[in-house]
Design an enzyme around this catalytic site. Structure first.
Site, PDB file in Angstrom:
ATOM      1  CG  ASP A 118       1.129  50.871  62.927  1.00 55.98           C
ATOM      2  OD1 ASP A 118       2.204  49.641  61.855  1.00 55.98           O
ATOM      3  OD2 ASP A 118       2.328  51.048  63.305  1.00 55.98           O
ATOM      4  CB  THR A 136       7.429  38.690  67.078  1.00 55.51           C
ATOM      5  OG1 THR A 136       7.556  38.325  65.877  1.00 55.51           O
ATOM      6  CG2 THR A 136       5.709  38.366  67.233  1.00 55.51           C
ATOM      7  CG  PHE A 138       6.539  30.335  54.396  1.00 55.38           C
ATOM      8  CD1 PHE A 138       7.378  30.608  55.427  1.00 55.38           C
ATOM      9  CD2 PHE A 138       5.184  30.945  54.276  1.00 55.38           C
ATOM     10  CE1 PHE A 138       6.548  29.670  56.004  1.00 55.38           C
ATOM     11  CE2 PHE A 138       4.643  30.146  55.083  1.00 55.38           C
ATOM     12  CZ  PHE A 138       5.407  29.090  55.952  1.00 55.38           C
ATOM     13  CG  ASN A 194      12.654  32.510  58.769  1.00 53.46           C
ATOM     14  OD1 ASN A 194      12.742  31.899  57.258  1.00 53.46           O
ATOM     15  ND2 ASN A 194      12.127  33.778  59.728  1.00 53.46           N
ATOM     16  CG  PHE A 212      18.932  30.690  51.051  1.00 54.02           C
ATOM     17  CD1 PHE A 212      18.635  31.620  50.487  1.00 54.02           C
ATOM     18  CD2 PHE A 212      19.150  31.543  52.727  1.00 54.02           C
ATOM     19  CE1 PHE A 212      17.818  32.534  50.258  1.00 54.02           C
ATOM     20  CE2 PHE A 212      18.434  32.601  52.369  1.00 54.02           C
ATOM     21  CZ  PHE A 212      17.694  33.388  52.043  1.00 54.02           C
ATOM     22  N   GLY A 229      21.381  38.530  57.870  1.00 50.34           N
ATOM     23  CA  GLY A 229      21.128  39.473  59.328  1.00 50.34           C
ATOM     24  C   GLY A 229      19.787  39.576  58.478  1.00 50.34           C
ATOM     25  CB  CYS A 268      13.093  37.283  59.334  1.00 46.24           C
ATOM     26  SG  CYS A 268      11.868  38.141  59.005  1.00 46.24           S
TER      27      CYS A 268
HETATM   28  N1  NAD Z   1       9.216  42.084  56.763  1.00 53.57           N
HETATM   29  C1  NAD Z   1       9.527  40.856  56.634  1.00 53.57           C
HETATM   30  O1  NAD Z   1       9.434  40.259  55.970  1.00 53.57           O
HETATM   31  C2  NAD Z   1       8.425  39.529  57.590  1.00 53.57           C
HETATM   32  C3  NAD Z   1       8.542  37.759  56.827  1.00 53.57           C
HETATM   33  C4  NAD Z   1       7.692  37.131  57.014  1.00 53.57           C
HETATM   34  C5  NAD Z   1       7.147  37.342  58.523  1.00 53.57           C
HETATM   35  N2  NAD Z   1       7.517  38.353  59.835  1.00 53.57           N
HETATM   36  C6  NAD Z   1       7.302  38.597  60.731  1.00 53.57           C
HETATM   37  O2  NAD Z   1       5.769  39.611  60.345  1.00 53.57           O
HETATM   38  C7  NAD Z   1       5.819  40.378  62.032  1.00 53.57           C
HETATM   39  C8  NAD Z   1       5.862  41.603  61.828  1.00 53.57           C
HETATM   40  O3  NAD Z   1       7.373  41.996  61.115  1.00 53.57           O
HETATM   41  P1  NAD Z   1       7.602  43.703  60.203  1.00 53.57           P
HETATM   42  O4  NAD Z   1       8.963  43.149  59.551  1.00 53.57           O
HETATM   43  O5  NAD Z   1       6.720  43.640  59.043  1.00 53.57           O
HETATM   44  O6  NAD Z   1       8.137  44.341  61.746  1.00 53.57           O
HETATM   45  P2  NAD Z   1       7.687  46.149  61.474  1.00 53.57           P
HETATM   46  O7  NAD Z   1       8.769  46.789  62.677  1.00 53.57           O
HETATM   47  O8  NAD Z   1       8.360  46.593  60.026  1.00 53.57           O
HETATM   48  O9  NAD Z   1       5.975  46.547  61.475  1.00 53.57           O
HETATM   49  C9  NAD Z   1       5.694  45.851  62.886  1.00 53.57           C
HETATM   50  C10 NAD Z   1       4.513  47.501  62.302  1.00 53.57           C
HETATM   51  O10 NAD Z   1       3.652  47.281  63.767  1.00 53.57           O
HETATM   52  C11 NAD Z   1       3.216  48.244  64.111  1.00 53.57           C
HETATM   53  N3  NAD Z   1       3.074  48.003  65.442  1.00 53.57           N
HETATM   54  C12 NAD Z   1       3.526  47.552  66.691  1.00 53.57           C
HETATM   55  N4  NAD Z   1       2.102  47.411  68.335  1.00 53.57           N
HETATM   56  C13 NAD Z   1       1.192  47.804  67.140  1.00 53.57           C
HETATM   57  C14 NAD Z   1       0.089  47.546  67.831  1.00 53.57           C
HETATM   58  N5  NAD Z   1      -0.285  47.269  69.819  1.00 53.57           N
HETATM   59  N6  NAD Z   1      -1.367  48.252  66.901  1.00 53.57           N
HETATM   60  C15 NAD Z   1      -0.857  48.363  65.405  1.00 53.57           C
HETATM   61  N7  NAD Z   1       0.294  48.468  65.027  1.00 53.57           N
HETATM   62  C16 NAD Z   1       1.036  48.146  66.066  1.00 53.57           C
HETATM   63  C17 NAD Z   1       4.060  48.890  64.484  1.00 53.57           C
HETATM   64  O11 NAD Z   1       3.463  50.565  64.768  1.00 53.57           O
HETATM   65  C18 NAD Z   1       5.064  48.938  62.694  1.00 53.57           C
HETATM   66  O12 NAD Z   1       3.895  49.793  61.832  1.00 53.57           O
HETATM   67  C19 NAD Z   1       7.579  39.732  62.961  1.00 53.57           C
HETATM   68  O13 NAD Z   1       7.104  39.233  63.614  1.00 53.57           O
HETATM   69  C20 NAD Z   1       8.142  39.246  61.813  1.00 53.57           C
HETATM   70  O14 NAD Z   1       9.552  38.107  62.019  1.00 53.57           O
HETATM   71  C21 NAD Z   1       8.093  40.106  58.903  1.00 53.57           C
HETATM   72  O1  UPG Z   2      23.331  32.572  49.741  1.00 50.77           O
HETATM   73  C1  UPG Z   2      22.773  33.404  50.877  1.00 50.77           C
HETATM   74  C2  UPG Z   2      21.420  33.891  51.135  1.00 50.77           C
HETATM   75  C3  UPG Z   2      21.202  34.339  52.221  1.00 50.77           C
HETATM   76  N1  UPG Z   2      22.056  35.411  52.849  1.00 50.77           N
HETATM   77  C4  UPG Z   2      21.828  36.714  53.698  1.00 50.77           C
HETATM   78  O2  UPG Z   2      21.010  36.190  54.674  1.00 50.77           O
HETATM   79  C5  UPG Z   2      20.022  37.041  55.431  1.00 50.77           C
HETATM   80  C6  UPG Z   2      18.448  36.781  55.199  1.00 50.77           C
HETATM   81  O3  UPG Z   2      17.997  36.881  53.551  1.00 50.77           O
HETATM   82  P1  UPG Z   2      16.700  36.384  53.068  1.00 50.77           P
HETATM   83  O4  UPG Z   2      16.561  35.653  53.721  1.00 50.77           O
HETATM   84  O5  UPG Z   2      16.760  36.842  51.527  1.00 50.77           O
HETATM   85  O6  UPG Z   2      15.939  37.245  53.866  1.00 50.77           O
HETATM   86  P2  UPG Z   2      14.808  38.162  54.020  1.00 50.77           P
HETATM   87  O7  UPG Z   2      13.585  39.350  53.524  1.00 50.77           O
HETATM   88  O8  UPG Z   2      14.995  37.943  55.554  1.00 50.77           O
HETATM   89  O9  UPG Z   2      14.136  37.297  53.938  1.00 50.77           O
HETATM   90  C7  UPG Z   2      13.918  35.733  55.719  1.00 50.77           C
HETATM   91  O10 UPG Z   2      13.105  36.282  56.867  1.00 50.77           O
HETATM   92  C8  UPG Z   2      11.480  37.004  56.242  1.00 50.77           C
HETATM   93  C9  UPG Z   2      10.863  37.155  57.547  1.00 50.77           C
HETATM   94  O11 UPG Z   2      11.109  35.800  58.314  1.00 50.77           O
HETATM   95  C10 UPG Z   2      11.080  35.002  55.895  1.00 50.77           C
HETATM   96  O12 UPG Z   2       9.946  35.026  55.115  1.00 50.77           O
HETATM   97  C11 UPG Z   2      11.578  34.844  54.623  1.00 50.77           C
HETATM   98  O13 UPG Z   2      11.422  33.513  53.871  1.00 50.77           O
HETATM   99  C12 UPG Z   2      13.469  34.509  55.289  1.00 50.77           C
HETATM  100  O14 UPG Z   2      13.654  34.300  53.203  1.00 50.77           O
HETATM  101  C13 UPG Z   2      21.004  38.810  53.844  1.00 50.77           C
HETATM  102  O15 UPG Z   2      21.230  39.373  55.367  1.00 50.77           O
HETATM  103  C14 UPG Z   2      21.200  37.768  52.739  1.00 50.77           C
HETATM  104  O16 UPG Z   2      22.520  38.846  52.633  1.00 50.77           O
HETATM  105  C15 UPG Z   2      23.293  35.070  52.670  1.00 50.77           C
HETATM  106  O17 UPG Z   2      24.304  35.965  53.276  1.00 50.77           O
HETATM  107  N2  UPG Z   2      23.769  33.957  51.610  1.00 50.77           N
END
Ligand code: NAD
Ligand code: UPG
Length: 437
Positions: free
Chosen positions: A30, A85, A149, A212, A253, A261, A264
């Site tokens: 990172d 992203t 996911f 999503n 859901f 919010g 994602c």
């Molecule tokens: N958070 C989730 O639940 C979740 C779930 C599924 C998919 N995603 C996707 O995964 C991706 C990451 O999400 P996140 O929530 O972990 O984001 P985040 O902001 O928490 O983490 C991203 C990390 O990447 C690092 N970074 C940025 N530029 C970099 C570079 N050039 N080289 C190395 N590291 C670098 C940042 O310092 C940070 O630690 C997004 O595309 C998001 O949509 C997130």
């Molecule tokens: O019945 C419901 C379910 C969820 N929420 C809201 O929806 C948002 C998202 O919830 P959730 O999907 O559980 O959280 P995330 O951790 O953001 O996960 C979503 O986004 C991720 C990043 O892409 C995906 O990997 C997951 O599959 C997808 O569920 C939150 O604000 C919840 O409060 C509601 O209002 N009503």
């Protein structure tokens, strides 16, 4: 297998620790030095249940280390791209600068045995562009797209026991090799019977944003029903329960309230619409702008209910806001509906005090103008209204009689529809939910 994980945020850090837990040798990379230092010390830089234990175990075992030096990826055969992203402010599209920067920084350390595996959520077409770049790089490395996911709050379990594994791979022998590499990475999940879908790059990228979009649509659907229930004096929680018993609909859901919010759902439905426009399919996704609008209205409706409960004006009103994280069991405040409501109330003239079990520090960092306190009791002291915006178990378990001794007026707005209206009313509170009797 030797694995590198590029980008160690909510997704990457958990992925790295889980891969090490499964027995792989993992280096997390990172650019954020402070994050690297914390992770190297076995300290989780964010709240995620089960993650600190897994991280410490993996670091102490020697199977997981962290660095900001990309050259340390050279020994790995599989490289997971997990950087952020975020939404681009100008047009709502996905900002791919981090993906491109990380990919370019990784390129000099790749060879023909290597597989780069995209996990970040990207617009369809990104993988194809990156595969083209790899082909001309002369490294001989290949690309696969393996969307993630996981849900925050359940990230460890979702990573170790995913609902499904999706591989986007090239045609022919390169695709078979990429599949074999991914199969070794995920051997444990596959042996446990996890469904696997092997497809092309485009479909794999689309699965992620389609999932999503579906989830966001389901939430906005029930919140649209909540608006109708409000207009007719009906009850959306009973309606949702009745709908959920239909197997074809399902009960997940369908929790009506303040809406979605986080880092994602909101950004992904916007980026998907922009991308659909670019590929000439903008009409196909026009419903997503309604999904987004219903979601924003849920926040506005919450503020209007609060105004009514305060007698039509926020002048002189003190409001306790219970919640800051975008959902329970997370400290993430990215596009948090809870903080959006807190800020709207404050800007409308109320004296707002926020409290959250885990997200207070992130809330203050993002919005220094908010008054944030550690205890529910101090937030509620002298309050004219309590608004529940994140359904933490601690808030669901609140004793209305006890809380009633702290507030000035016993009024509660349950913007997540999780409290028992009868219990609160019996304790002398004016209770209101969203679309709820
Ligand atoms: N958070 C989730 O639940 C979740 C779930 C599924 C998919 N995603 C996707 O995964 C991706 C990451 O999400 P996140 O929530 O972990 O984001 P985040 O902001 O928490 O983490 C991203 C990390 O990447 C690092 N970074 C940025 N530029 C970099 C570079 N050039 N080289 C190395 N590291 C670098 C940042 O310092 C940070 O630690 C997004 O595309 C998001 O949509 C997130
Ligand atoms: O019945 C419901 C379910 C969820 N929420 C809201 O929806 C948002 C998202 O919830 P959730 O999907 O559980 O959280 P995330 O951790 O953001 O996960 C979503 O986004 C991720 C990043 O892409 C995906 O990997 C997951 O599959 C997808 O569920 C939150 O604000 C919840 O409060 C509601 O209002 N009503």
């Amino acid at each position: 297998m030797n694995i590198s994980v590029i980008g160690c945020g909510y997704l990457g850090a958990v992925h790295a620790a889980c891969m090490a837990h499964l027995g792989h040798d993992v280096v997390g990379i990172d650019t954020d030095r402070r994050k690297v230092d914390a992770l190297s010390d076995g300290q989780a830089p964010f709240f995620e249940p089960g993650f600190p234990e897994l991280l410490r175990e993996a670091v102490e075992s020697g199977r997981l280390r962290f660095t900001d030096d990309f050259s340390e990826a050279a020994d790995s055969d599989a490289h997971f791209l997990c950087v952020g992203t975020p939404q681009r402010d100008e047009d709502g599209a996905a900002d791919l600068r981090h993906v491109d920067a990380a990919f370019e920084a990784l390129l000099p350390h790749l060879d023909e045995h290597d597989l780069v595996i995209g996990k970040s959520t990207v617009p369809v077409g990104t993988a194809e562009r990156m595969a083209g770049r790899l082909e001309t790089s002369g490294t001989g490395a290949r690309l696969a797209w393996n969307p993630e996911f996981l849900r925050e709050g359940f990230a460890v379990d979702d990573t170790l026991r995913p609902d499904r594994l999706v591989y986007g791979v090239p045609d022919g022998e390169p695709g078979r090799q990429a599949t074999a590499t991914l199969d070794s990475v995920y051997a444990t999940a596959l042996e446990a019977g996890t469904p696997q879908i092997v497809t092309d790059y485009g479909t794999a990228q689309l699965v992620k944003v389609a999932a999503n979009s579906f989830l966001a649509t389901k939430i906005s659907f029930i919140n649209a029903m909540s608006e109708v229930c409000e207009a007719t004096g009906s009850d959306v929680t009973a309606l949702a329960e009745a709908l959920g018993h239909d197997d074809r609909i399902g009960n997940k859901f369908l929790r009506a309230g303040l809406g979605f919010g986080g880092g994602c759902l909101p950004k992904d439905i916007r980026a998907f619409q922009v991308r659909a426009g670019e590929v000439g399919a903008d009409q196909a996704l026009s419903f997503l702008s309604d999904v987004d609008a219903i979601n924003t209205r849920s926040r506005e409706r919450t503020v209007e209910h609060a105004r009514q409960l305060c007698g039509g004006s926020f002048d002189g009103a003190r409001i306790a806001v219970l919640g800051a994280a975008f959902k329970p069991n997370s400290d993430d405040v990215r596009d948090s509906p809870a903080l959006d409501v807190a800020l709207r109330l404050q800007r409308a003239g109320a004296a707002v005090v926020v409290t959250d079990p885990q997200a207070n520090a992130n809330a203050v960092k993002a919005w220094p103008e908010l008054d944030v306190v550690d205890e529910v009791e101090s937030a509620a002291t002298g309050a004219d209204l309590v608004v529940l915006v994140t359904e933490w178990q601690q808030f669901r378990d609140l004793d209305p009689a006890k809380l009633g001794t702290a507030v000035r007026e016993r009024r509660i707005l349950d913007a997540r529809n999780v409290l028992d209206p009868a219990a609160w009313r019996e304790a002398g509170w004016t209770y209101r939910g969203l679309g709820r009797r």
